[in-house]
Structure formats: structure tokens, C-alpha cells
Enzyme design. Sequence first.
Site, short mmCIF file in Angstrom:
data_model
loop_
_atom_site.label_atom_id
_atom_site.label_comp_id
_atom_site.label_asym_id
_atom_site.label_seq_id
_atom_site.Cartn_x
_atom_site.Cartn_y
_atom_site.Cartn_z
CD GLU A 83 -3.84 -17.98 -8.65
OE1 GLU A 83 -4.86 -18.66 -8.40
OE2 GLU A 83 -3.88 -16.86 -9.22
CG HIS A 128 -11.32 -22.58 -6.57
ND1 HIS A 128 -12.20 -21.55 -6.44
CD2 HIS A 128 -10.19 -22.05 -7.14
CE1 HIS A 128 -11.67 -20.44 -6.92
NE2 HIS A 128 -10.44 -20.71 -7.34
NE ARG A 129 -10.58 -18.41 -4.67
CZ ARG A 129 -11.32 -17.38 -5.03
NH1 ARG A 129 -12.08 -16.77 -4.14
NH2 ARG A 129 -11.29 -16.92 -6.27
CG ASP A 181 -5.68 -18.09 -4.23
OD1 ASP A 181 -5.46 -18.18 -5.44
OD2 ASP A 181 -6.77 -18.42 -3.71
CG HIS A 215 -8.60 -14.97 -4.20
ND1 HIS A 215 -9.17 -13.81 -4.68
CD2 HIS A 215 -8.39 -15.74 -5.29
CE1 HIS A 215 -9.31 -13.88 -5.98
NE2 HIS A 215 -8.84 -15.05 -6.38
CG ASP A 236 -15.73 -22.45 -5.67
OD1 ASP A 236 -14.50 -22.41 -5.49
OD2 ASP A 236 -16.39 -21.49 -6.14
CE LYS A 252 -5.33 -14.97 -6.93
NZ LYS A 252 -5.84 -15.16 -8.31
CD GLU A 292 -6.56 -22.28 -6.36
OE1 GLU A 292 -6.06 -21.37 -7.02
OE2 GLU A 292 -7.39 -22.07 -5.46
O1 G3P Z 1 -6.93 -22.23 -9.81
C1 G3P Z 1 -7.28 -21.24 -10.69
C2 G3P Z 1 -8.07 -20.13 -10.09
O2 G3P Z 1 -7.97 -20.17 -8.71
C3 G3P Z 1 -7.62 -18.81 -10.61
O3 G3P Z 1 -8.49 -17.77 -10.25
O4 G3P Z 1 -9.24 -15.86 -8.95
O5 G3P Z 1 -9.87 -18.13 -8.23
O6 G3P Z 1 -7.53 -17.36 -7.96
P1 G3P Z 1 -8.79 -17.27 -8.79
CA CA Z 2 -6.50 -19.28 -7.12
#
Ligand code: G3P
Ligand code: CA
Length: 269
Positions: free
Chosen positions: A137, A36-37, A65, A78, A264, A139, A63
Amino acid sequence: MRSIASLLLFIFMVAFRMVKGSTRIPKSQIPIKIGHRGAAGYCPENTAASFKKAIELGVDYLEIDIQMTRDNKLVIIHDPTINRTTNGKGHVKDLTLKELQALDAGSWFHPKFSKEKILSFSGFLDEFAEKTGLLIELKKPSLYPGIEEKVANELLKRGLTKGDTDKIIVQSFDQNSLKRFHKLLPSVPIGVLVKKRGVKGLSNKELQSFSTYAAYVNPKITMINKRLIRRIHHHGFKTLVWTVRKKKDVHLLKRYNIDGIISDFPDIF
Ligand code: G3P
Ligand code: CA
């Protein structure tokens, strides 16, 4: 008569989704591991340091954004503002790529990351696209008219949309944006991001409405239970759950047969 027609339509939609999304992720890799990120628990999110760390920890996907600058360049960040994750202030859409890349995007997390920069999407692809799958994503795409075309063109230009794999998945909370993206690049699987809504949760009607363009339905961890995962699968979608931070949740999710875990801390798998 009407109920037979609805039943046939439902069977057709499930079969369509199964054909479209069935063979792409080898069973042995399920649930796939998604950083995640990057590895946002260990490094400043969405930076090169974070992506390198996630790859080191063996993720199948990164992942990220994506948003857009004042001079229409795609960047990886993000929040719609730079206030939380850099030493600057303001909105991403009001600043140029050059202005954004002059900022320190790492010290807020730890002083040892002071050299980290906001990455452009093209810079990110140069460095990481060949190394892992990408979960992209879009965003807040309503802030950035035309962002779908920009992302699609960048992927096309690099030949990243070819082949029968889910190497690239595009997701968003914005369903209109996803529909636009699907029209532009129908070969790229789409994921609908969902958060808890009311007492009813995610209705069958909503799930059916995703069927025309999406291959994944990706819920927030706080809304999931075995029944929801079963319903998502029953409608022919795969599912990636976010954001997982505890080992005990990984064990539970594996029992639910989900398709991927977005974390994460990609070493908790
Ligand atoms: O991958 C899903 C998740 O990243 C969505 O929420 O706020 O972390 O971008 P957020
Ligand atoms: Ca995300």
C-alpha cells in the site's frame, strides 16, 4: 446509437479486465489469505516479528504500508507520524532512515517486542520477498512526491515484476498515485482501496473509471454486501476485503465469492 456505443465500450472494458486479471490466482487458493501489516493482531504491526508470524500462519500475501523518510528512503509504517507505534515523536517525512531505525517499534504493543525496528522497504524485500506474495500500500503518497518511481525502481531492480503472477499487487486510496504507478509498471496489478462514501456507495461510474488502470477494487468490510461484490466482479475486477477480524465474517465473505481476505489474525481463515 449512443447507447449501443456505450454498451460496446462496457463489454470491451469487462473483457479487457478479465483477460488482464483472470488466470493469475489459482482457483484453489481463493479466497487468498493476506496478513494485514503482517499479523497485526498478534505482533506489533509492520515489523519483522509480525511478518514472520503471518508467514508461520500460512498467509499467501503480506500487506504492508510504505512511506518515505527525509533522506528519501522507503520505510514500512502505517501512520504518517511515529507517535503511535514507536517510542519517538514526529513525522516520518521529517526524520532520516537512521533516526527512524534507532527507535523501538515494538514495546508499545508488548515489552517482549522491544527489539523490533522500523524496516526499510529494501530490508523487508531482502527478508520476505521470496517467501510470499506482497500487497503493497502506498500510504499518503501525496506527502511524498516521487514515491511511485522509488517503489517501481526497487521492484524492477530485483526482478520482482516479471512473470504472469499477481505476486506483487500495489494498492492505495490515492487514485492519482495509482495511475502514476500503473504508467511506470503496467505489468503490476493495481488495487483501488475504497471506504464507504455517502448513501450511494460506490457508483458504476466510479467503477468504470477504475477500469483504465486497476485490476482490483478493495473495499472496507463495513461497506460490503453481496450486491456490491457482484457489481465489482461484474465490472471485471477482483476484490480483496479489509480488515477482517471475526471468524463469522470469514464465513460470510466466502459465500460472497470474494477473491481475498485481509486480516490481522491470519489464522481465522
Ligand atoms: O489493506 C487495506 C488496509 O490496510 C487499508 O487500511 O488503514 O489498514 O492501511 P489501513
Ligand atoms: Ca494498509
